[in-house]
Every structure is written in C-alpha cells, then in structure tokens.
Design an enzyme around this catalytic site. Structure first.
Site, mmCIF file in Angstrom:
data_model
loop_
_atom_site.group_PDB
_atom_site.id
_atom_site.type_symbol
_atom_site.label_atom_id
_atom_site.label_comp_id
_atom_site.label_asym_id
_atom_site.label_seq_id
_atom_site.Cartn_x
_atom_site.Cartn_y
_atom_site.Cartn_z
ATOM 1 N NE ARG A 102 42.899 68.785 56.662
ATOM 2 C CZ ARG A 102 42.016 68.139 57.403
ATOM 3 N NH1 ARG A 102 42.427 67.381 58.419
ATOM 4 N NH2 ARG A 102 40.729 68.255 57.152
ATOM 5 C CE LYS A 137 58.743 48.375 67.262
ATOM 6 N NZ LYS A 137 58.071 47.064 67.105
ATOM 7 C CE LYS A 169 64.809 45.766 70.500
ATOM 8 N NZ LYS A 169 63.651 45.376 71.356
ATOM 9 C CD GLU A 199 64.217 41.676 72.513
ATOM 10 O OE1 GLU A 199 63.666 42.758 72.228
ATOM 11 O OE2 GLU A 199 64.819 40.967 71.679
ATOM 12 C CG ASP A 220 60.337 40.306 72.035
ATOM 13 O OD1 ASP A 220 59.443 41.160 71.950
ATOM 14 O OD2 ASP A 220 60.957 39.873 71.043
#
Length: 281
Positions: A102, A137, A169, A199, A220
C-alpha cells in the site's frame, strides 16, 4: 535524462509512511495468513494510460521492509505507458511484499498522477515557447517528490521554497503601500544573486513594475487579451508568467499570447492518481 532524487531525501519519507501503516502491531493480516518462508513474484501494472513517476520511491518501500526483495523496473520514470502495461516486477519474501504494497502504491499512484496531469498540459501547449511550471501548492512533506513528478511529466519547477527567490504578491504590496515601495524594499533586503518577481493584476501595475525594475512578472488571472497586451508591453525585457485557473483546455490560448511560463497549482495539490495495482503471478 531525469535525475533521480538522492536517497537521503527520499528515505525518511518512505520510512515514515511505512511506520505509520505498521503501527504498533505490524501487519496482522499478512502475518496471520502468509507463512514466513513464502516467496512470491508480483507485477506493478498500470490500470490506465499515463506517465510514470516514483519508481525509486516504490522500490525503496519494498526494500525497507526486506532488503532481499528484488525490484526490476520494466519502464522508467517519465515513460508513457498504456493501460495494462507492466511497470515493474518485484520478487522476494511474500510477507514483506504484501506489507509494503500500500505504501509503495500510494507514492507511485500519486506521483504518476502528477506526472500524467503535467504531461497532458505540456502536450496541450506544444508548439509554443511557454513552459508549464508547478508552484508551492504541494502536499506538506512531499514537495521534493511532487516537484520531481512534474519534471517526469515534462514540466518545470517554480520556487522550491521561500528562500529560492523573491516573489512579491498582493499582500506584500498592500502592507508595503505600493508596488514601487515593495520592490525597493526587496532589492534593499536581498543579495545581488536573488531574483525578484512581482505579481500584477492590471496593466497599470505592470507598467509600474517594469519601470521600477524586476526580473519577472506574474500576470495573475488576466484574460487572454490582457496577457497578449502584457507580453507586448514587456517586449522581452523580463520573464512573463501567467497564472490563474489554468487547465489543459485553456492552456493553448494562454500559451499563444507568448508568455514564457504558465504556472499551475493543481498539478501538485489536486492531480488525480494514476491507477496502478500489484498483481500476483
């Protein structure tokens, strides 16, 4: 050629996964049913078409359970396989094979899913210069593996962590007060080897970023029309990166605008697995 990850990076992850599965009592089912001296030969078989990634990780899961297990890959990471294809053959003590099954499959199916999803988007933009890149992410603890799987699928990697480069950002800009101030502070606070990306959500912001001086711009959630205009404004002076809800269906139009990079978060955090099973011979 795809360079495998160093053993020292992978081993702790696989060992931890095995320990999690074994718990305090070990494999109660296998130990009760399978005699200790039983040997077995099994095949890792793809249940669907896709791109393979994580063979070394799967092999390590088996070998950590019992070093006598032989792992014989039929394909290599980055290979495109058909449904029904044998990916690898494993031989050795049956108890260890079943106990490690597994964990080996969890890694192999997930990483092959990432590679397969990446390959689909890469194929969609073929003929354009845009590279498909993953971002931060990622599943906590699995970043190195997932970014490796993206490379296996023909993609490239964005930052590995916060210390790779500066990426300014919207929240950084909000706290700094404006784009010019944020860029100035970033330049003053980092060394000459560190690249700076900012960004931007609008063409006005892009104009300010270009005037202030950066190495790359993250465009973006812009429309295809805005992206085309942004690429024209940049005119090759900095790297252009498009981001925001990109799929294999929307990627070709985005790539056609002339951007250098298309970054996609779901490749690592939400790609479906590639179904792979372990079959007894």
């Amino acid at each position: 050629m795809l360079t495998p990850l160093p053993h020292i990076m992978v081993e702790p992850l696989v060992r931890s996964a095995l320990l999690e599965d074994l718990g305090l009592g070990g494999d109660l089912t296998t130990n009760a049913i399978v005699p200790a001296d039983t040997e077995a030969t099994m095949s890792l078989v793809a249940r669907q078409e896709g791109v393979i990634a994580g063979l070394d990780v799967a092999a390590l899961a088996f070998k950590l359970m019992d070093p006598r297990i032989a792992f014989e890959p039929v394909h290599h990471d980055g290979s495109h396989v058909a449904s029904g294809a044998t990916i690898a053959i494993v031989r050795g003590p049956a108890r260890a094979l079943l106990t490690a099954e597994r964990v080996a499959l969890n890694f192999l199916c997930h990483l092959s899913g990432v590679a397969s999803a990446t390959a689909a988007v890469v194929a969609a933009v073929r003929g354009h210069k845009a590279q498909i890149v993953c971002i931060r992410k990622t599943t906590p603890g699995l970043r190195a593996l997932e970014k490796y799987a993206v490379r296996a699928g023909g993609g490239s990697n964005h930052r590995f962590g916060l210390d790779d480069a500066v990426l300014i950002k919207d929240n950084h800009i909000a706290i700094a007060g404006d784009i010019r101030t944020a860029i100035a502070l970033a330049k003053a606070g980092t060394g000459h080897m560190v690249k700076i990306e900012v960004e931007v959500d609008t063409l006005d912001q892009l104009e300010i970023a270009l005037a202030t001086g950066v190495d790359a711009v993250l465009l973006d959630n812009m429309s295809v029309e805005q992206l085309s205009r942004a690429v024209a404004m940049v005119d090759g002076r900095v790297i252009t990166e498009a981001s925001g809800r990109v799929t294999a269906a929307t990627a070709p139009a985005i790539a056609a605008t002339g951007v250098d990079l298309i970054s996609i978060g779901w490749l690592t955090h939400s790609a479906p697995i590639l179904d792979i099973g372990l079959d007894s011979e």
